[in-house]
Design a protein around this motif. Structure first.
Motif, PDB file in Angstrom:
ATOM      1  N   UNK A 152      15.306  24.980 -41.676  1.00 19.93           N
ATOM      2  CA  UNK A 152      16.693  24.484 -41.797  1.00 19.93           C
ATOM      3  C   UNK A 152      17.089  23.708 -40.549  1.00 19.93           C
ATOM      4  N   UNK A 153      16.759  24.272 -39.408  1.00 23.76           N
ATOM      5  CA  UNK A 153      17.141  23.633 -38.144  1.00 23.76           C
ATOM      6  C   UNK A 153      16.393  22.317 -37.959  1.00 23.76           C
ATOM      7  N   UNK A 158      15.592  16.255 -38.390  1.00 21.50           N
ATOM      8  CA  UNK A 158      14.786  15.290 -39.153  1.00 21.50           C
ATOM      9  C   UNK A 158      15.697  14.295 -39.864  1.00 21.50           C
ATOM     10  N   UNK A 159      16.790  14.781 -40.432  1.00 21.88           N
ATOM     11  CA  UNK A 159      17.730  13.911 -41.145  1.00 21.88           C
ATOM     12  C   UNK A 159      18.382  12.933 -40.167  1.00 21.88           C
ATOM     13  N   UNK A 160      18.812  13.452 -39.030  1.00 26.80           N
ATOM     14  CA  UNK A 160      19.531  12.602 -38.075  1.00 26.80           C
ATOM     15  C   UNK A 160      18.663  11.462 -37.576  1.00 26.80           C
ATOM     16  N   UNK A 161      17.389  11.747 -37.349  1.00 27.79           N
ATOM     17  CA  UNK A 161      16.492  10.722 -36.779  1.00 27.79           C
ATOM     18  C   UNK A 161      15.636  10.018 -37.826  1.00 27.79           C
ATOM     19  N   UNK A 184      11.618  27.671 -50.417  1.00 25.67           N
ATOM     20  CA  UNK A 184      12.998  28.008 -50.020  1.00 25.67           C
ATOM     21  C   UNK A 184      13.572  26.971 -49.058  1.00 25.67           C
ATOM     22  N   UNK A 185      12.706  26.328 -48.301  1.00 23.35           N
ATOM     23  CA  UNK A 185      13.172  25.338 -47.322  1.00 23.35           C
ATOM     24  C   UNK A 185      13.202  23.923 -47.889  1.00 23.35           C
ATOM     25  N   UNK A 186      12.844  23.772 -49.162  1.00 21.38           N
ATOM     26  CA  UNK A 186      12.888  22.454 -49.813  1.00 21.38           C
ATOM     27  C   UNK A 186      11.869  21.470 -49.260  1.00 21.38           C
ATOM     28  N   UNK A 218      10.020  17.012 -44.794  1.00 20.35           N
ATOM     29  CA  UNK A 218       9.441  18.166 -44.098  1.00 20.35           C
ATOM     30  C   UNK A 218       8.208  18.606 -44.888  1.00 20.35           C
ATOM     31  N   UNK A 219       7.107  18.712 -44.180  1.00 18.83           N
ATOM     32  CA  UNK A 219       5.880  19.212 -44.810  1.00 18.83           C
ATOM     33  C   UNK A 219       5.543  20.553 -44.176  1.00 18.83           C
ATOM     34  N   UNK A 220       5.330  21.572 -44.991  1.00 19.29           N
ATOM     35  CA  UNK A 220       4.965  22.887 -44.464  1.00 19.29           C
ATOM     36  C   UNK A 220       3.447  23.056 -44.605  1.00 19.29           C
ATOM     37  N   UNK A 221       2.800  23.386 -43.492  1.00 21.27           N
ATOM     38  CA  UNK A 221       1.349  23.579 -43.480  1.00 21.27           C
ATOM     39  C   UNK A 221       1.035  25.019 -43.097  1.00 21.27           C
TER      40      UNK A 221
END
Ligand code: F6P
Length: 320
Positions: A152-153, A158-161, A184-186, A218-221
């Motif tokens: 989330x943080x 990520x959105x701002x930049x 859950x984090x989309x 956002x990519x979760x690895x």
């Protein structure tokens, strides 16, 4: 049954304290003495063991980690190491043992029972949630929530930049944390060791998203799927996107346990004591079809726990 031992072994998992508390208080309730074994099997070999009372587990249910401390003991994987531990079973007159830990700890307990006959009940406690015989292990829910909080943080920045972020999560050789935290984090993509992937395909998917107007991703690895840093480097090379990598590491394992992990730890800890009182020889407790129960330890260690493909596919559909 007059006296049992309890230990935590392997990586600590939030909620282990709730399980220790339940073992001690349930045992005391039934007039059984409890010996707390420190630093897992290492402390078992070294007789780092002390009696525990109702007060020994006061004020711990909300704390992460394990008050008994933990270790990964190489020595206990050897027959002489286990024989030394058995000397302490006799010295402390233990009639049963509760082991809280992951697959390696279960295996140690299994061997110990087969060689020396001490009744053992194992409680699944690992953030990886990779023990085949149970749907849930203590610590998993907290770790997933910790990872989601971090995602989330990261999403805010990520959105701002308008950046691409790779978030590497723990899980050793399994992708359970990555899958749940990613859903859950989309996350736009979830990379796990159970399902092979090509970085080129991940990039194609990213490009499609950006062509549709996505400004950040956002990519979760999962750590077992490869290094987040390496994957990030490759993606940057192919797409040219401003790519940042965050490795969450041990942050996921710490912190106050969720209510779910506390409740699970309490239930499983109490059940382990009941089973020893009822004459259990070698059992594992856990969750199946959402219900707490117990099964033969051997059976709980068989095969590899499979990822839920439907959940994986759903995460993919929802993140387009
Ligand atoms: O098994 C729990 C776990 O946190 C794994 O996810 C991770 O790969 C490993 O332990 C890290 O081990 P250590 O704390 O010994 O570095």
């Amino acid at each position: 049954m007059q006296r049992i031992g309890v230990l935590t072994s392997g990586g600590d998992a939030p909620g282990m304290n709730a399980a220790i508390r339940a073992v001690v208080r349930k045992a005391v309730y039934h007039g059984i003495e409890v010996i707390g074994i420190k630093r897992g099997f290492a402390g078992f070999i070294e007789a780092d063991m002390d009696p525990m009372h109702v007060g020994s587990v006061a004020d711990i249910i909300h704390r992460g980690g394990t008050v008994l401390r933990t270790a990964r003991s190489e020595e206990f994987t050897t027959r002489p190491g286990r024989a030394s531990a058995f000397e302490n079973v006799e010295r402390f007159r233990l009639q049963g043992l509760v082991v809280i830990g992951g697959e390696g700890s279960f295996e140690g307990a299994r061997m110990f029972h087969l060689e020396f006959g001490l009744p053992v009940v194992c409680i699944p406690g690992t953030i990886d949630n990779d023990i085949p015989g149970t749907e849930n292990a203590i610590g998993f829910d907290t770790a997933v929530n910790n990872a989601v909080e971090a995602i989330n943080k990261i999403r805010d920045t990520a959105t701002s930049h308008e950046r691409l972020f790779i978030v590497e999560v723990m899980g050793r050789n399994s992708g359970f944390i990555a899958l749940e935290a990613g859903l859950a984090g989309g996350a736009e993509s979830i990379l796990i060791p159970e399902l092979p992937f090509r970085v080129e395909d991940v990039c194609d998917r990213l490009m499609r998203g950006y062509r549709r107007g996505k400004l950040h991703s956002v990519i979760v690895v999962a750590e077992g799927a490869g290094s987040g840093i390496e994957i990030g480097r490759e993606i940057k090379k192919i797409t040219g996107f401003d790519t940042k990598v965050t490795v969450l590491g041990h942050l996921q394992r710490g912190g106050t346990p969720t209510a779910m992990d506390r409740v699970l730890g309490s239930r499983l800890g109490a059940l382990a004591v009941e089973l020893l009182m009822d004459g259990a020889k070698k059992l594992a407790v856990g969750v199946r079809h959402g219900r707490v129960g117990s099964w033969d330890l051997e059976e709980c260690l068989q095969g590899k726990k499979l990822i839920d493909l439907q959940t994986y596919e759903l995460a993919g559909i929802l993140s387009i």
